[in-house]
Design an enzyme around this catalytic site. Structure first.
Site, PDB file in Angstrom:
ATOM      1  N   ASP A  81       1.568  -1.308  11.813  1.00 39.28           N
ATOM      2  CA  ASP A  81       0.293  -1.794  11.271  1.00 39.28           C
ATOM      3  C   ASP A  81       0.041  -3.270  11.598  1.00 39.28           C
ATOM      4  O   ASP A  81      -1.073  -3.765  11.412  1.00 39.28           O
ATOM      5  CB  ASP A  81       0.253  -1.601   9.750  1.00 39.28           C
ATOM      6  CG  ASP A  81       0.205  -0.124   9.384  1.00 39.28           C
ATOM      7  OD1 ASP A  81      -0.208   0.693  10.231  1.00 39.28           O
ATOM      8  OD2 ASP A  81       0.579   0.217   8.244  1.00 39.28           O
ATOM      9  N   LYS A 128       0.836  -1.207   0.000  1.00 39.56           N
ATOM     10  CA  LYS A 128       0.000   0.000   0.000  1.00 39.56           C
ATOM     11  C   LYS A 128       0.872   1.260   0.000  1.00 39.56           C
ATOM     12  O   LYS A 128       0.658   2.174  -0.797  1.00 39.56           O
ATOM     13  CB  LYS A 128      -0.925  -0.039   1.231  1.00 39.56           C
ATOM     14  CG  LYS A 128      -1.836   1.156   1.376  1.00 39.56           C
ATOM     15  CD  LYS A 128      -3.024   0.845   2.264  1.00 39.56           C
ATOM     16  CE  LYS A 128      -2.727   0.939   3.747  1.00 39.56           C
ATOM     17  NZ  LYS A 128      -2.522   2.291   4.265  1.00 39.56           N
ATOM     18  N   SER A 162       6.663   9.075  12.283  1.00 39.19           N
ATOM     19  CA  SER A 162       5.678   8.854  11.226  1.00 39.19           C
ATOM     20  C   SER A 162       6.306   9.024   9.845  1.00 39.19           C
ATOM     21  O   SER A 162       6.803  10.099   9.514  1.00 39.19           O
ATOM     22  CB  SER A 162       4.520   9.841  11.395  1.00 39.19           C
ATOM     23  OG  SER A 162       3.786   9.925  10.204  1.00 39.19           O
ATOM     24  N   ARG A 205      -8.583  12.239  12.228  1.00 33.81           N
ATOM     25  CA  ARG A 205      -7.152  11.932  12.397  1.00 33.81           C
ATOM     26  C   ARG A 205      -6.310  13.208  12.321  1.00 33.81           C
ATOM     27  O   ARG A 205      -6.601  14.102  11.537  1.00 33.81           O
ATOM     28  CB  ARG A 205      -6.718  10.891  11.351  1.00 33.81           C
ATOM     29  CG  ARG A 205      -7.430   9.568  11.613  1.00 33.81           C
ATOM     30  CD  ARG A 205      -7.063   8.526  10.617  1.00 33.81           C
ATOM     31  NE  ARG A 205      -5.676   8.123  10.738  1.00 33.81           N
ATOM     32  CZ  ARG A 205      -5.076   7.306   9.881  1.00 33.81           C
ATOM     33  NH1 ARG A 205      -5.752   6.815   8.846  1.00 33.81           N
ATOM     34  NH2 ARG A 205      -3.820   6.990  10.049  1.00 33.81           N
TER      35      ARG A 205
HETATM   36  C1  S3P Z   1       2.398   4.694   6.153  1.00 30.43           C
HETATM   37  C2  S3P Z   1       2.959   4.945   7.361  1.00 30.43           C
HETATM   38  C3  S3P Z   1       2.370   4.512   8.647  1.00 30.43           C
HETATM   39  C4  S3P Z   1       1.359   3.383   8.444  1.00 30.43           C
HETATM   40  C5  S3P Z   1       0.419   3.639   7.316  1.00 30.43           C
HETATM   41  C6  S3P Z   1       1.172   3.865   6.007  1.00 30.43           C
HETATM   42  C7  S3P Z   1       3.026   5.244   4.940  1.00 30.43           C
HETATM   43  O1  S3P Z   1       1.708   5.611   9.220  1.00 30.43           O
HETATM   44  O2  S3P Z   1       0.623   3.177   9.642  1.00 30.43           O
HETATM   45  O3  S3P Z   1      -0.460   2.533   7.139  1.00 30.43           O
HETATM   46  O4  S3P Z   1       2.681   4.814   3.828  1.00 30.43           O
HETATM   47  O5  S3P Z   1       3.899   6.113   5.083  1.00 30.43           O
HETATM   48  P1  S3P Z   1       2.538   6.686  10.078  1.00 30.43           P
HETATM   49  O6  S3P Z   1       3.651   7.102   9.236  1.00 30.43           O
HETATM   50  O7  S3P Z   1       1.624   7.817  10.374  1.00 30.43           O
HETATM   51  O8  S3P Z   1       2.943   5.934  11.321  1.00 30.43           O
END
Ligand code: S3P
Length: 428
Positions: free
Chosen positions: A316, A23, A168, A123
């Site tokens: 996740d 994803k 993040s 969020r």
């Molecule tokens: C993601 C980062 C994560 C993850 C999300 C996808 C990304 O979130 O939980 O499903 O694609 O950068 P955070 O970066 O906010 O922890």
């Protein structure tokens, strides 16, 4: 959709499976393909609702994107070819689209409005809005700029040095994308390394980025060139079947062509700490990402302490690991995971409520949970709360429950895994 009745399974899981595209990488491929001049071709794209929201956003900005299942062709005139969208952009449930797109829009000469579904609207967006404002962005969101809907008036941006307070990758990536459009240098210094797909993909599109440990630097105003991107299988999707094989006696399955990027494989390290029998083979490198296979056999699992730097590497996967921990020998403690509270649901609450309803002994803490092993799970009526990963956790739990589970809102699973039930069938 009608509630689903999920029955326990009475035979081992076996066979091979290639899970759908990652994803995070699929989102980034659409974003960079839209910013890069020329024709980008993406294969093994994840055609889940989240990534389709990213496609729609760039289509609204005039980019020619053709998507047929897992193949996407993007014909872009480059950054200067993007046009102001006429309509507000609906991001659905997708936090990744929101945070990354805000980074792009902050530096484009348009006015745009972003909105999402009920979950996304709750969020936090200030975590990305604040650094973007330091770069010169003009954003205006609900509750003094904290939440969507959010309006963006694109500006000329200036590079910054940024030390994120939250661990993040979405925030890091939003700032890097803004940095790409900004004047001068942008540096990000992370306290803990988060997933680095943005850094890898920028290089695959001919960009220049320097990564030195946890410090990342890029210079703005770079021209990117179109690329061919093969998306690795999503380890976060594979996690559900890995745990299924561990839970159902005598199972053995292999997941092929799955991404094994070190910033994402915290789950494999956690499983090793839980005494799991797991075989990992790296087979190829594509676009800066490692791909390989994982073979997993049913084993007696032990409880473990899961905390610290491993958490962003498996954020996740914590819901499905929590389910696994209910069947371990001994106690599992998850700490340093307060970020779970800011996901599609508050995943500390939704996991604890779901597992408790099934008969497990799980206590929430501020930054995680404490799970007693050895629980006997009993089927009941449960809700995904509109959270894809909670929905999939419930389906995997149903395999080992006594009695049936009735699952309400199973369609939430389409966000990241539209063919989840078909793939589960392949190994049962
Ligand atoms: C993601 C980062 C994560 C993850 C999300 C996808 C990304 O979130 O939980 O499903 O694609 O950068 P955070 O970066 O906010 O922890």
């Amino acid at each position: 959709m009608k509630p689903l009745t999920l029955e326990p399974i009475h035979s081992p899981l076996s066979g091979e499976l290639a899970v759908p595209g990652d994803k995070s990488i699929s989102h980034r491929a659409i974003i960079f393909g839209s910013l890069a001049k020329g024709t980008t071709i993406i294969t093994n794209f994840l055609d889940g609702e989240d990534c389709l929201a990213t496609i729609k956003a760039f289509q609204l900005m005039g980019v020619d994107i053709e998507q047929q299942h897992q193949k996407v062709t993007i014909r872009s005139k480059g950054i200067d070819g993007l046009t102001e969208p006429l309509l507000p952009i609906n991001l659905g449930n997708s936090g990744t689209t929101a945070r990354l797109l805000l980074g792009v829009l902050a530096g484009l000469p348009f006015h745009t409005t972003l909105y999402g579904d009920q979950s996304l609207t709750k969020r936090p967006m200030d975590r990305i809005a604040k650094p973007l404002e330091q770069m010169g962005a003009k954003l205006d969101g609900r509750e003094m700029g904290k939440y969507l809907p959010m309006a963006v008036r694109g500006q000329s941006l200036k590079g910054i040095t940024f030390r994120p307070q939250v661990k993040s990758a979405q925030v890091k990536s939003g700032v890097l994308l803004a940095g790409l459009l900004a004047e001068g240098k942008t540096t990000i210094i992370e306290s803990t390394k988060t997933r680095d797909h943005t850094e890898n993909m920028l290089t695959a599109f001919g960009g220049n980025i320097r990564v030195n440990g946890n410090e990342i630097t890029l210079v703005g105003k770079q021209q990117l060139t179109a690329a061919k991107i093969q998306v690795p299988g999503d380890i976060s999707s594979a996690a559900f079947f890995i745990v299924a094989a561990l839970l159902v006696p005598n199972s053995e399955i292999t997941i092929k062509e799955v991404g094994l990027n070190h910033t994402r494989t915290g789950i494999l390290d956690a499983l090793a700490a839980m005494n799991v029998n797991i075989e990992i083979k790296e087979t190829a490198h594509v676009g800066g990402e490692v791909i390989g296979s994982i073979t997993i056999k049913h084993s007696q699992i032990h409880g473990a302490d899961i905390s610290g730097d491993i958490i962003p590497r498996m954020i996740d996967e914590l819901p499905i690991i929590a389910l696994l921990a209910t069947q371990a020998k001994g106690k599992t403690i998850i700490r340093d995971a307060e970020e779970l509270r800011y996901k599609e649901t508050d995943r500390i609450d939704s996991v604890v409520q779901t597992l408790t309803a099934l008969g497990a002994n799980v206590k929430p803490t501020n930054d995680g949970m404490i799970i007693e092993g050895g629980a006997s799970l009993k089927g009941t009526q449960l809700n995904s709360y509109g959270d894809h990963r909670i929905g999939m956790m419930i389906v995997i739990a149903s395999l080992i429950c006594e009695g049936n589970i009735t699952l309400i809102d199973a369609e939430a699973i389409n966000v990241s895994y539209p063919r989840f039930f078909e793939d589960l069938k392949k190994i049962t």
